[in-house]
Scaffold this motif. Structure first.
Motif, PDB file in Angstrom:
ATOM      1  N   ALA A 163      23.250 -18.023   3.918  1.00  0.00           N
ATOM      2  CA  ALA A 163      22.796 -17.017   2.959  1.00  0.00           C
ATOM      3  C   ALA A 163      23.969 -16.598   2.099  1.00  0.00           C
ATOM      4  N   SER A 164      23.653 -16.160   0.912  1.00  0.00           N
ATOM      5  CA  SER A 164      24.702 -15.661   0.025  1.00  0.00           C
ATOM      6  C   SER A 164      24.074 -14.718  -0.980  1.00  0.00           C
ATOM      7  N   THR A 217      11.427 -10.574  13.058  1.00  0.00           N
ATOM      8  CA  THR A 217      11.248 -10.356  11.628  1.00  0.00           C
ATOM      9  C   THR A 217       9.753 -10.365  11.342  1.00  0.00           C
ATOM     10  N   ARG A 218       9.383  -9.823  10.178  1.00  0.00           N
ATOM     11  CA  ARG A 218       7.982  -9.906   9.753  1.00  0.00           C
ATOM     12  C   ARG A 218       7.550 -11.373   9.748  1.00  0.00           C
ATOM     13  N   LEU A 226      20.955 -10.695   4.618  1.00  0.00           N
ATOM     14  CA  LEU A 226      21.290 -10.173   3.289  1.00  0.00           C
ATOM     15  C   LEU A 226      20.754  -8.758   3.120  1.00  0.00           C
ATOM     16  N   GLN A 227      19.531  -8.544   3.596  1.00  0.00           N
ATOM     17  CA  GLN A 227      18.881  -7.250   3.402  1.00  0.00           C
ATOM     18  C   GLN A 227      19.586  -6.140   4.177  1.00  0.00           C
ATOM     19  N   ASN A 228      20.123  -6.487   5.354  1.00  0.00           N
ATOM     20  CA  ASN A 228      20.690  -5.470   6.235  1.00  0.00           C
ATOM     21  C   ASN A 228      22.194  -5.598   6.429  1.00  0.00           C
ATOM     22  N   GLU A 235       1.370  -5.274   8.987  1.00  0.00           N
ATOM     23  CA  GLU A 235       1.646  -6.104  10.169  1.00  0.00           C
ATOM     24  C   GLU A 235       2.127  -5.158  11.249  1.00  0.00           C
ATOM     25  N   GLU A 273      10.344  -3.927   9.863  1.00  0.00           N
ATOM     26  CA  GLU A 273      11.344  -4.676  10.626  1.00  0.00           C
ATOM     27  C   GLU A 273      12.362  -3.679  11.151  1.00  0.00           C
ATOM     28  N   ARG A 312      17.332 -13.996   5.095  1.00  0.00           N
ATOM     29  CA  ARG A 312      16.884 -12.851   4.303  1.00  0.00           C
ATOM     30  C   ARG A 312      17.216 -11.528   5.010  1.00  0.00           C
ATOM     31  N   TYR A 313      17.018 -11.489   6.326  1.00  0.00           N
ATOM     32  CA  TYR A 313      17.309 -10.281   7.119  1.00  0.00           C
ATOM     33  C   TYR A 313      18.783  -9.923   7.028  1.00  0.00           C
ATOM     34  N   HIS A 353      24.344  -2.832   7.550  1.00  0.00           N
ATOM     35  CA  HIS A 353      24.094  -2.204   8.854  1.00  0.00           C
ATOM     36  C   HIS A 353      24.456  -3.107  10.025  1.00  0.00           C
ATOM     37  N   LEU A 354      24.928  -4.309   9.731  1.00  0.00           N
ATOM     38  CA  LEU A 354      25.217  -5.268  10.803  1.00  0.00           C
ATOM     39  C   LEU A 354      26.723  -5.416  10.976  1.00  0.00           C
ATOM     40  N   VAL A 355      27.135  -5.748  12.203  1.00  0.00           N
ATOM     41  CA  VAL A 355      28.530  -6.055  12.484  1.00  0.00           C
ATOM     42  C   VAL A 355      28.662  -7.573  12.548  1.00  0.00           C
ATOM     43  N   ARG A 379       1.036  -9.038  17.686  1.00  0.00           N
ATOM     44  CA  ARG A 379       0.896  -8.592  16.306  1.00  0.00           C
ATOM     45  C   ARG A 379      -0.535  -8.750  15.801  1.00  0.00           C
TER      46      ARG A 379
END
Lengths: 452, 452
Positions: free
Chosen positions: A317-318, A42-43, A98-100, B129, B12, A95-96, A103-105, B115
């Motif tokens: 996360a939620s 992650t960043r 929730l954001q993705n 980054e 990311e 955060r990753y 696209h995730l399984v 990085r």
């Protein structure tokens, strides 16, 4: 001129030391992937508002700003939110996910080996910049309990693969601890667990004081809490059954949690005998754990503290509509590597990757030497050409200082090439198209050091 | 709840995309090590006073401070010096070399894949980054010219190993450019080279304006400079000889530099035909380069800009008594990966490492399925157990969504196990102690995509 002072808490390794760190990271990665975990990074930055939700940590966060930020929010954050360097890999994971999520399984199995930063006072094994290796399984809505058995066993396998001696993972379940504490009549659970969490550091008497002062515990309750916290090791199952019978008989939830903990211990005993033990003093201070909790020491190196910790959290996360429970553990790679190096537990077979240094007779024939090195590399043998056409004795000394085991001498017109093992002095005729180094010499390796 | 907005300039990757980045990094690392470069990493922060010595860059540096720094210098820096995130890997290398000179063997060959951060305006291929992959050879007092031939060829080999199409490295020598410019009677060289450096971006007319305004060039001098900057490609050697004859006849230094440049081109033509060409418009803006300079484009993707640049610098670092010249190049890994992903040039064979998902008939027999997965992993086959004992159809769909090619069905009492290739539907009897997947399926791989 360049300021060359090291910075306390920001470790750096020499090339041979870095080889040990790379070996650790590669080994962990291999085991994680063998178990089907996908790697992500992650960043390095997260909005400060997110990181501070976790509490306790605020004094340790490093804030990041552009030197000449000419407008608010110019560090790149939306809504003028300040950015900070992440202090762990769990906040970024939440955060990753929730954001993705689309696209995730799920369950999403990920590993992440990356730097984090904390502005702690540096001390032995505690760094301000450090590498962590995390594995987590993140569910959507639900997460079956068996993952609480699977994930710690992945970490035990990974730590054992490092060949750094015995590891001991101590496990507990927050539901067991909470159920017993409630069974003792202490309904304000958090201060009780916070006190138990300090047991190893401050001892039973001071924990007793905390229990009386902060949790209003009676003398009998203090004794019972300390008895609970003392349950560990081989006899733990029986002692736990006894405790539950005395203090938690009426609670189905407690019985279920004890059953889950017992299943974890049984499965661990089958897969990794002796590596995982119950320890009811393990409660982990962070209050987002809601099930199993884990801490891991290197046997005989307990002073290093836990090198691998984690647990189950129902609310990783939620987004309001969807909740993501998870279970994960984190290995402190920098802490582990610094100890391996300090105690000379493992060592790189040589500080450079080079197996063969090709000598150069004179600069006019350098291309001949380059061609030999190229032929060796074409067959996967790490090779380099000598930097200068010094006397051969000096070229051999250069190889020796680098730790390179072989020096190659291209033959003069018509003569065959020869290669010398500079450790034994043996020199043999060789052909760059076919010669093979002993397999142990081909690549730089990291091997255990046998101390007498 | 968690702020889930992406941050512009902080890329990311999803798991399948990250696999491509890992493939790129692993491939670079393999080539660098084959050539004898030792890997290091440096801390992420450097004292600001050091980073700003390089000029130009000050607006782009990210400063790092503890959120509640309660005393001056509390970020960890000595002497109250502010810390910033490094914006490249060259400043840290210079400091590392000085700090550890007593422990390093020179010439010191190191690679570093790490990085860096710059507060630039984000745009296509420009990140705040980003990951860079650098190789440098650093000498002590001297550094033989042949390294200026060797190091760029390592990078050409590394880029070619990535299988991303043709690469073209354009090379020049700052001494050649400076010698010719002086030969034209323009003694204030820096503004001339700064103007030439902008040629690709602003075109010859605007460069001509700059030369007249900032370097006081006459019309004839402007024409000659533009003629020089136009020398590139196959006919460059002859055009360069002609230029030197007309403008630099008297300079031994220029003749020597032209000879070095020619040797670089000849060696490159032998080792990597067609990949390296002369281009006298390449001068690199940074004024610390003192010899060869390099820029590299992907053929057909020139709009991406240079993906690998660098050069020779005589004053990388100095502690007053000892000077450390160096030559190095840097690959913009994030820039390269973002383009590979955008254009779908290479792709992960599956988004997870898992080759086999072992089905679970019911939760009571999960340990039987776990044992199968363990047996497969013991032979190096990445395997996982199904997360729930759902109907087999759902378990197969779960494998399919993960991209896992094989689903394993443990046999009920007495029956043999079977394994299904869910792509073809073929299902065969199998034994976890001996079954092997096709070698292309064993590990997640990154392979070129064949676009019709």
């Amino acid at each position: 001129m360049a300021r060359i002072a090291p910075l306390s808490g920001f470790p750096e390794w020499l090339p041979a030391e870095r080889a040990v760190e790379v070996h650790v990271v590669d080994t962990l990665r291999r085991v994680f992937e063998l178990h089907g975990f996908a790697g992500i990074e992650t960043r390095s930055v997260e909005p400060l508002s997110q990181m501070l939700r976790k509490g306790e940590i605020d004094k340790e966060v490093y804030v990041v700003r552009r030197l000449h930020a000419d407008e608010p929010g110019d560090a790149g954050a939306p809504d003028d939110d300040t950015l900070g360097l992440h202090f762990d890999l769990t906040v970024p994971l939440a955060r990753y996910v929730l954001q993705n999520a689309g696209h995730l399984v799920f369950p999403f199995k990920r590993y992440q080996i990356q730097r984090s930063w904390r502005g702690e006072r540096p001390q032995d094994g505690r760094f301000r910049e450090f590498v962590q290796a995390d594995v987590d399984v993140v569910g959507r809505d639900t997460l079956p309990r068996h993952h609480e058995v699977d994930v710690p066993l992945v970490m035990v396998e990974a730590l054992r693969a490092l060949d750094v001696g015995d590891v001991r993972m101590r496990v507990n379940d927050r539901r067991v601890a909470e159920g017993l504490v409630r069974g003792l009549g202490l309904d304000d659970v958090p201060p009780v667990l916070a006190a138990v969490d300090k047991l190893a550091k401050i001892g039973p008497d001071a924990v007793g004081d905390l229990l009386r002062e902060r949790a209003g515990a009676s003398a009998a309750q203090v004794d019972a809490v300390l008895e609970m916290a003392g349950v560990s090791g081989p006899g733990a199952a029986r002692a736990l059954t006894d405790l539950v019978a005395r203090h938690g008989a009426g609670s189905d939830a407690l019985h279920e949690a004890v059953g889950d903990l017992q299943r974890l211990l049984d499965a661990a005993e089958e897969v990794a005998p002796g590596a995982v033990v119950a320890d009811l003093s393990v409660v982990r201070g962070l209050d987002y754990y809601t099930g199993s909790v884990y801490e891991t020491e290197l046997v005989g190196q307990e002073d290093l503290g836990s090198v691998c910790s984690g647990g189950r959290y129902d609310d990783l996360a939620s987004d309001g509509a969807t909740r993501h429970p998870g279970v994960g553990l984190s290995i402190g790679v920098s802490r582990l590597v610094s100890r391996l190096l300090r105690d000379d537990v493992v060592r790189a077979s040589r500080p450079v990757p080079t197996a063969v240094l090709v000598a150069v007779s004179d600069e006019a024939t350098r291309s001949r030497s380059d061609a030999v090195a190229r032929a060796l590399r074409a067959r996967g043998i790490p090779s380099d050409t000598a930097p200068t056409a010094a006397k051969f004795g000096r070229q051999i000394r250069h190889a020796d200082r680098l730790g390179v085991p072989f020096v190659w001498f291209p033959g003069a017109a018509g003569d065959p090439d020869e290669v010398k093992d500079i450790r034994s002095g043996d020199q043999v005729v060789a052909d760059a198209a076919t010669w093979e180094p002993p397999s142990a010499d081909r690549y730089q390796q990291v091997v255990p050091v046998h101390h007498p």
